[in-house]
Design a protein around this motif. Sequence first.
Motif, PDB file in Angstrom:
ATOM      1  N   LEU A   1      -3.227   7.745   9.310  1.00 44.61           N
ATOM      2  CA  LEU A   1      -2.692   6.553   8.639  1.00 44.61           C
ATOM      3  C   LEU A   1      -1.168   6.565   8.630  1.00 44.61           C
ATOM      4  O   LEU A   1      -0.527   5.530   8.876  1.00 44.61           O
ATOM      5  CB  LEU A   1      -3.223   6.484   7.209  1.00 44.61           C
ATOM      6  CG  LEU A   1      -4.702   6.149   7.038  1.00 44.61           C
ATOM      7  CD1 LEU A   1      -5.121   6.331   5.584  1.00 44.61           C
ATOM      8  CD2 LEU A   1      -4.989   4.720   7.492  1.00 44.61           C
ATOM      9  N   TRP A   2      -0.576   7.720   8.354  1.00 51.57           N
ATOM     10  CA  TRP A   2       0.888   7.807   8.295  1.00 51.57           C
ATOM     11  C   TRP A   2       1.513   7.568   9.667  1.00 51.57           C
ATOM     12  O   TRP A   2       2.513   6.847   9.784  1.00 51.57           O
ATOM     13  CB  TRP A   2       1.298   9.180   7.769  1.00 51.57           C
ATOM     14  CG  TRP A   2       2.779   9.361   7.706  1.00 51.57           C
ATOM     15  CD1 TRP A   2       3.629   8.899   6.733  1.00 51.57           C
ATOM     16  CD2 TRP A   2       3.590  10.041   8.664  1.00 51.57           C
ATOM     17  NE1 TRP A   2       4.922   9.255   7.038  1.00 51.57           N
ATOM     18  CE2 TRP A   2       4.921   9.957   8.206  1.00 51.57           C
ATOM     19  CE3 TRP A   2       3.310  10.712   9.853  1.00 51.57           C
ATOM     20  CZ2 TRP A   2       5.982  10.525   8.922  1.00 51.57           C
ATOM     21  CZ3 TRP A   2       4.361  11.268  10.554  1.00 51.57           C
ATOM     22  CH2 TRP A   2       5.671  11.176  10.092  1.00 51.57           C
ATOM     23  N   MET A   3       0.936   8.136  10.708  1.00 52.54           N
ATOM     24  CA  MET A   3       1.444   7.905  12.066  1.00 52.54           C
ATOM     25  C   MET A   3       1.362   6.432  12.418  1.00 52.54           C
ATOM     26  O   MET A   3       2.290   5.873  13.022  1.00 52.54           O
ATOM     27  CB  MET A   3       0.631   8.729  13.071  1.00 52.54           C
ATOM     28  CG  MET A   3       0.871  10.223  13.008  1.00 52.54           C
ATOM     29  SD  MET A   3       2.487  10.734  13.632  1.00 52.54           S
ATOM     30  CE  MET A   3       2.379  10.225  15.341  1.00 52.54           C
ATOM     31  N   GLY A   4       0.259   5.777  12.048  1.00 54.25           N
ATOM     32  CA  GLY A   4       0.137   4.354  12.338  1.00 54.25           C
ATOM     33  C   GLY A   4       1.188   3.529  11.627  1.00 54.25           C
ATOM     34  O   GLY A   4       1.770   2.611  12.208  1.00 54.25           O
TER      35      GLY A   4
ATOM     36  N   VAL B   1      -4.356  14.684  16.691  1.00 48.09           N
ATOM     37  CA  VAL B   1      -4.199  13.386  16.017  1.00 48.09           C
ATOM     38  C   VAL B   1      -2.808  12.813  16.275  1.00 48.09           C
ATOM     39  O   VAL B   1      -2.652  11.617  16.577  1.00 48.09           O
ATOM     40  CB  VAL B   1      -4.458  13.539  14.504  1.00 48.09           C
ATOM     41  CG1 VAL B   1      -4.059  12.274  13.749  1.00 48.09           C
ATOM     42  CG2 VAL B   1      -5.914  13.866  14.241  1.00 48.09           C
ATOM     43  N   VAL B   2      -1.784  13.655  16.197  1.00 50.89           N
ATOM     44  CA  VAL B   2      -0.410  13.195  16.448  1.00 50.89           C
ATOM     45  C   VAL B   2      -0.254  12.713  17.883  1.00 50.89           C
ATOM     46  O   VAL B   2       0.312  11.637  18.139  1.00 50.89           O
ATOM     47  CB  VAL B   2       0.594  14.321  16.131  1.00 50.89           C
ATOM     48  CG1 VAL B   2       2.007  13.917  16.539  1.00 50.89           C
ATOM     49  CG2 VAL B   2       0.567  14.665  14.647  1.00 50.89           C
ATOM     50  N   LEU B   3      -0.751  13.480  18.844  1.00 53.11           N
ATOM     51  CA  LEU B   3      -0.642  13.085  20.249  1.00 53.11           C
ATOM     52  C   LEU B   3      -1.402  11.786  20.519  1.00 53.11           C
ATOM     53  O   LEU B   3      -0.926  10.913  21.259  1.00 53.11           O
ATOM     54  CB  LEU B   3      -1.170  14.197  21.153  1.00 53.11           C
ATOM     55  CG  LEU B   3      -0.317  15.451  21.286  1.00 53.11           C
ATOM     56  CD1 LEU B   3      -0.960  16.421  22.272  1.00 53.11           C
ATOM     57  CD2 LEU B   3       1.099  15.114  21.749  1.00 53.11           C
ATOM     58  N   ALA B   4      -2.590  11.640  19.925  1.00 49.06           N
ATOM     59  CA  ALA B   4      -3.372  10.415  20.124  1.00 49.06           C
ATOM     60  C   ALA B   4      -2.639   9.205  19.562  1.00 49.06           C
ATOM     61  O   ALA B   4      -2.609   8.131  20.190  1.00 49.06           O
ATOM     62  CB  ALA B   4      -4.742  10.560  19.464  1.00 49.06           C
ATOM     63  N   ALA B   5      -2.034   9.345  18.387  1.00 46.74           N
ATOM     64  CA  ALA B   5      -1.288   8.235  17.793  1.00 46.74           C
ATOM     65  C   ALA B   5      -0.115   7.842  18.678  1.00 46.74           C
ATOM     66  O   ALA B   5       0.148   6.643  18.883  1.00 46.74           O
ATOM     67  CB  ALA B   5      -0.804   8.617  16.396  1.00 46.74           C
TER      68      ALA B   5
ATOM     69  N   MET C   1      -0.489   2.303   1.818  1.00 42.03           N
ATOM     70  CA  MET C   1      -0.898   3.572   1.200  1.00 42.03           C
ATOM     71  C   MET C   1      -0.655   4.774   2.104  1.00 42.03           C
ATOM     72  O   MET C   1      -0.988   5.904   1.722  1.00 42.03           O
ATOM     73  CB  MET C   1      -2.384   3.507   0.836  1.00 42.03           C
ATOM     74  CG  MET C   1      -2.711   2.565  -0.306  1.00 42.03           C
ATOM     75  SD  MET C   1      -1.891   3.053  -1.847  1.00 42.03           S
ATOM     76  CE  MET C   1      -2.683   4.619  -2.173  1.00 42.03           C
ATOM     77  N   ALA C   2      -0.075   4.576   3.275  1.00 37.58           N
ATOM     78  CA  ALA C   2       0.069   5.668   4.236  1.00 37.58           C
ATOM     79  C   ALA C   2       0.911   6.813   3.676  1.00 37.58           C
ATOM     80  O   ALA C   2       0.500   7.980   3.707  1.00 37.58           O
ATOM     81  CB  ALA C   2       0.675   5.144   5.536  1.00 37.58           C
ATOM     82  N   TRP C   3       2.101   6.514   3.150  1.00 33.62           N
ATOM     83  CA  TRP C   3       2.971   7.547   2.602  1.00 33.62           C
ATOM     84  C   TRP C   3       2.349   8.211   1.367  1.00 33.62           C
ATOM     85  O   TRP C   3       2.300   9.445   1.286  1.00 33.62           O
ATOM     86  CB  TRP C   3       4.342   6.975   2.275  1.00 33.62           C
ATOM     87  CG  TRP C   3       5.307   6.998   3.418  1.00 33.62           C
ATOM     88  CD1 TRP C   3       5.689   5.953   4.205  1.00 33.62           C
ATOM     89  CD2 TRP C   3       6.042   8.140   3.910  1.00 33.62           C
ATOM     90  NE1 TRP C   3       6.591   6.357   5.151  1.00 33.62           N
ATOM     91  CE2 TRP C   3       6.836   7.688   4.991  1.00 33.62           C
ATOM     92  CE3 TRP C   3       6.098   9.481   3.542  1.00 33.62           C
ATOM     93  CZ2 TRP C   3       7.679   8.547   5.704  1.00 33.62           C
ATOM     94  CZ3 TRP C   3       6.926  10.337   4.249  1.00 33.62           C
ATOM     95  CH2 TRP C   3       7.705   9.871   5.314  1.00 33.62           C
TER      96      TRP C   3
END
Length: 398
Positions: free
Chosen positions: A151-154, A200-204, A102-104
């Motif tokens: 979710l999307w980054m993951g 959030v992006v940097l953490a992922a 479901m990320a996308w």
Amino acid sequence: MTTTTPPPTQAPDPSEPARRGLAARVSLGRVFTPVPSEFLLIASTALLLTGFGLVMVLSATSALGGAQNPFEHVLKQGVFAVLGIPLMFVASRLPVTFWRRMAWPVLIGATAFQLLVFTPLGIESYGNRNWISIAGLQFQPAEFLKLALALWMGAVLYRKRALLRSWGHVFIPIVPVGGAVIATVLAGRDLGTAMVLFLVVLAALFFSGVRLRMFILPALLAAVAVAALALSSENRRARIFSFLNPDTVDCYYDTCYQSLHGVWGLASGGIFGLGLGNSREKYDWLPAAANDYIFAIVGEELGLIGCAVVLALFALFAVGAFHIVRKTHDPFIRVVAGAITIWIVGQALINIGVVLRVFPVLGVPLPFMSQGGTSLLSVLLACGVLLSFARTLPVRPR
């Protein structure tokens, strides 16, 4: 005359009640399956912080509700809590594969929801266009982008987990897609939320195992972009200069007004506070008493002890979430859980730092506690994702 003999009646199986009882026990066993300690720690701290937040919202808005309905604001917040808590536990029952698939769709849906702020539904407040009004209810769509982006980054980094040593594979599609998502928030001039999304992006990227040298260029570009955006707005520029100005007397009636009253509220609380409901700052002295500055009301009414309890609850939440990151063998779980944890805990520290005048005013709410139904709902859904991940961990035998 021919007679037909009826077939013999089959005797009841004496073991049938035992089988039904066994099936009932098995079904109940699935419902009451033991869960890891991380599940209990995250769920309990989320519930305690939410309940604590409702009490403080009631206290902070009791002077605003009027004699007719002093519970108006807390009832609105309570509706989102009543919706969010069951959704958190429903989300905790969903498998990891569901979140990966479901990320996308979630990111596309959240981005489309965010774009509604640029339609006639959008509302501008304090120079930011980041709210929409539907049927008399206000929503802040950018809050859902935080969970969607995690979710999307993951999902993307999980699919590329064997190619993360290459700059090109890290760059595509994270930078163009993630940049476009953050740009929809920046277009509404909401720099504080955009900074949380970038966090959030940097953490992922960090929890995916990307080499640290790949962070240098994005960090520099982000610093330049934040400085340019901060200085390009007269309102933000004034807030930053007032934060850097040691002489706050000159800006008391302008940009320093709210931050000074926040510090004075904390200072007047002392160790034990003035007592629940006895805040003075909430009587039109502190404009955002129930929103961005609710921590100041906690300090004023409950003192240093109340502030320490809030910090301890966030620390316990972080311990439970980081245990998921440490114990899991699934790269998707590690990346998403790490990004969500940095988002919630990092945003809490930013909010508290703003109240303490460690940071300039950024306009980000205190997770779980600040008044704002969209923020509360998104954070509880994120906790549901963490609880879903916690269920994959082995349960220690008792």
